[in-house]
Enzyme design. Structure first.
Site, short mmCIF file in Angstrom:
data_model
loop_
_atom_site.label_atom_id
_atom_site.label_comp_id
_atom_site.label_asym_id
_atom_site.label_seq_id
_atom_site.Cartn_x
_atom_site.Cartn_y
_atom_site.Cartn_z
N HIS A 57 16.04 36.53 28.42
CA HIS A 57 16.56 37.07 27.16
C HIS A 57 17.37 38.33 27.46
O HIS A 57 16.97 39.12 28.33
CB HIS A 57 15.37 37.40 26.24
CG HIS A 57 15.75 37.52 24.80
ND1 HIS A 57 16.22 38.70 24.28
CD2 HIS A 57 15.77 36.63 23.79
CE1 HIS A 57 16.48 38.51 22.99
NE2 HIS A 57 16.23 37.26 22.66
N GLU A 116 11.22 26.85 6.20
CA GLU A 116 10.12 27.30 7.06
C GLU A 116 9.28 28.35 6.32
O GLU A 116 9.01 29.45 6.82
CB GLU A 116 10.62 27.85 8.40
CG GLU A 116 9.54 27.92 9.48
CD GLU A 116 10.06 28.50 10.80
OE1 GLU A 116 10.30 29.71 10.87
OE2 GLU A 116 10.21 27.72 11.75
N ASP A 147 12.08 34.21 9.26
CA ASP A 147 11.44 35.51 9.09
C ASP A 147 12.23 36.66 9.69
O ASP A 147 11.68 37.67 10.09
CB ASP A 147 10.06 35.44 9.76
CG ASP A 147 10.14 34.90 11.19
OD1 ASP A 147 11.24 34.99 11.78
OD2 ASP A 147 9.13 34.39 11.69
N ARG A 196 8.91 41.39 20.77
CA ARG A 196 8.78 42.84 20.70
C ARG A 196 7.37 43.33 21.06
O ARG A 196 7.21 44.33 21.74
CB ARG A 196 9.02 43.23 19.23
CG ARG A 196 10.05 44.26 18.98
CD ARG A 196 10.20 44.41 17.47
NE ARG A 196 11.33 43.66 16.99
CZ ARG A 196 12.54 44.17 16.87
NH1 ARG A 196 12.77 45.41 17.18
NH2 ARG A 196 13.54 43.44 16.43
N GLU A 250 8.23 40.32 11.64
CA GLU A 250 8.47 39.02 11.02
C GLU A 250 7.46 38.66 9.94
O GLU A 250 7.80 38.01 8.95
CB GLU A 250 8.49 37.92 12.10
CG GLU A 250 9.73 37.94 12.98
CD GLU A 250 9.67 38.94 14.13
OE1 GLU A 250 8.64 39.67 14.23
OE2 GLU A 250 10.62 39.01 14.91
N1 UDP Z 1 16.46 28.44 23.27
C1 UDP Z 1 17.75 28.14 23.70
N2 UDP Z 1 18.17 28.63 24.92
C2 UDP Z 1 17.36 29.40 25.72
C3 UDP Z 1 16.05 29.71 25.27
C4 UDP Z 1 15.63 29.22 24.04
O1 UDP Z 1 18.52 27.46 23.01
O2 UDP Z 1 17.78 29.79 26.79
C5 UDP Z 1 16.03 27.95 21.96
C6 UDP Z 1 14.69 27.26 21.92
O3 UDP Z 1 14.85 25.89 22.18
C7 UDP Z 1 14.19 27.52 20.52
C8 UDP Z 1 14.85 28.82 20.15
O4 UDP Z 1 15.87 29.06 21.11
O5 UDP Z 1 14.63 26.55 19.60
C9 UDP Z 1 13.82 29.92 20.17
O6 UDP Z 1 14.44 31.10 19.97
P1 UDP Z 1 13.72 32.46 20.29
O7 UDP Z 1 12.69 32.23 21.33
O8 UDP Z 1 14.83 33.44 20.53
O9 UDP Z 1 13.10 32.89 18.90
P2 UDP Z 1 11.77 32.52 18.14
O10 UDP Z 1 11.64 31.05 18.08
O11 UDP Z 1 10.63 33.19 18.85
O12 UDP Z 1 12.00 33.11 16.79
#
Ligand code: UDP
Length: 374
Positions: A248, A121, A99, A218, A135
């Site tokens: 982050h 997905e 997304d 966000r 998203e």
């Molecule tokens: N993740 C990672 N390192 C970190 C934190 C998260 O590899 O320090 C991975 C986590 O295992 C997951 C993904 O990043 O698979 C999630 O990404 P994020 O939270 O940025 O995005 P979202 O899933 O909310 O789109």
């Protein structure tokens, strides 16, 4: 007929969720099947960490990220640059995931170039176009263009049918994040350097229960992040917990966490981790506090209870299965539910069943089969 697949990815979660598909498709390459991988690098550093670990070298790297990029500006650049590459490569099918702005602009550019789109997905919906923002609309746009929808769960497939997507275009595959997780877990177990990565934390905090926290959405910037930090400070008043928080890089979260938590003796603030290292953290944690989509999908594999710091989720399967609970970015609910999990063994046991409702680790195999058979 010759098939030329074009895979687009722009952010860390796209790379994590697509590398199992890329590696399977690579293994299938022959004179009739070819693959081009295009990174837009909408998020530069976080994407590169995953590409390196997964040994994926993109054929194109658009490197679109700029300082303080706005959504409209980013989308405009993505659309034009992806369009240019499509014009040169002329693939027979484009594959996008999830997304993001990359997925949305990639689908739109493919439509303009009359290339069919597969959506990995597909069918996640919160029902609110402002949560998650942007998203929810990104994935709806992809869904309205794609002709192959890889829905992770039956629930996602139902959401697509309710939007009049015809059933023969929907394939329930499981979520590829579980494939990625299983691959990463095996890598950790096979490599003593990876499996000893967190020995320092275990030594220092081994008798405490470790709460793994991630926060980057966000919708939580501003007041939400402040509530979360206040809640963490209260939780940390207990001597029996330690918080590990990969921060982050977005300044809206990074600066607040650094200012308020960096000096706390039971807080470990770390930079964004390699996927394998994050997976080890997950297996070490007692419970997880997160606003991330992917982390909600991963934690049940390790039987870790998840408190989701969002008001709604497009991934209710975890809540339905009893392994996740929505707590919003709400001080009282975050503190209350965390304390309950720390103090009430029955609640903890009920939420820590290790069953993953999002996938079984074979999603990429199913996706590649459909791609090759179609
Ligand atoms: N993740 C990672 N390192 C970190 C934190 C998260 O590899 O320090 C991975 C986590 O295992 C997951 C993904 O990043 O698979 C999630 O990404 P994020 O939270 O940025 O995005 P979202 O899933 O909310 O789109």
């Amino acid at each position: 007929m010759r098939k030329h697949f074009f895979i687009l990815l722009g952010t860390r979660p796209e790379a994590i969720k697509l590398f199992p598909v890329i590696n399977r498709l690579k293994a299938e390459q022959n004179k009739d099947i070819s693959l081009t991988v295009c990174a837009t690098a909408q998020h530069r550093e976080l994407l590169d960490q995953v590409l390196k670990m997964a040994k994926v070298v993109p054929d194109f790297d658009l490197d679109v990220m700029t300082v303080n990029q706005t959504l409209d500006n980013l989308t405009g650049r993505l659309l034009a640059q992806i369009g240019d590459v499509l014009e040169r490569v002329k693939p027979t099918r484009v594959i996008v995931q999830g997304d993001t702005a990359t997925a949305m602009a990639g689908a739109l550019a493919s439509y303009y170039h009359r290339v069919p789109v597969s959506h990995v997905e597909a069918g996640l919906r919160s029902g609110d176009i402002f949560a998650p923002w942007p998203e929810e609309v990104n994935r709806k746009i992809v869904g309205s263009i794609a002709d192959q929808h890889f829905a992770p769960t039956e629930r996602a497939a139902r959401a697509l049918r309710a939007e009049n997507v015809s059933n023969d275009r929907i394939h329930v595959t499981g979520n590829t994040v579980v494939d990625a997780l299983i691959i990463a877990k095996a890598m950790v177990e096979a490599d003593p350097q990876l499996s000893s990565r967190w020995d320092g934390i275990k030594k220092r905090h081994g008798n405490r229960r470790i709460i793994l926290v991630t926060c980057h959405r966000r919708e939580n910037f501003g007041g939400g992040v402040l509530n979360i930090v206040n809640a963490l400070e209260t939780i940390l008043s207990r001597e029996d917990v330690a918080v590990v928080l990969p921060v982050h890089p977005n300044p809206n979260v990074r600066d607040v966490f650094a200012a308020r938590l960096a000096d706390h003796p039971r807080v470990v603030l770390i930079s964004p981790q390699e996927y394998t290292d994050f997976v080890s953290l997950l297996s070490m944690a007692h419970l997880v506090l997160t606003d991330s989509g992917g982390v909600q999908e991963e934690a049940p594999t390790f039987g870790k209870p998840v408190l989701v710091m969002r008001e709604t989720t497009e991934r209710p399967e975890g809540v339905d299965a009893g392994t996740a609970r929505l707590v919003g970015a709400n001080y009282d609910r975050i503190v209350g539910e965390t304390f309950r999990l720390l103090d009430d063994d029955e609640t903890y046991a009920a939420m820590s069943r290790s069953h993953n409702p999002f996938g079984d680790g074979r999603a990429s195999e199913r996706i590649v089969k459909v791609l090759l058979d179609a």
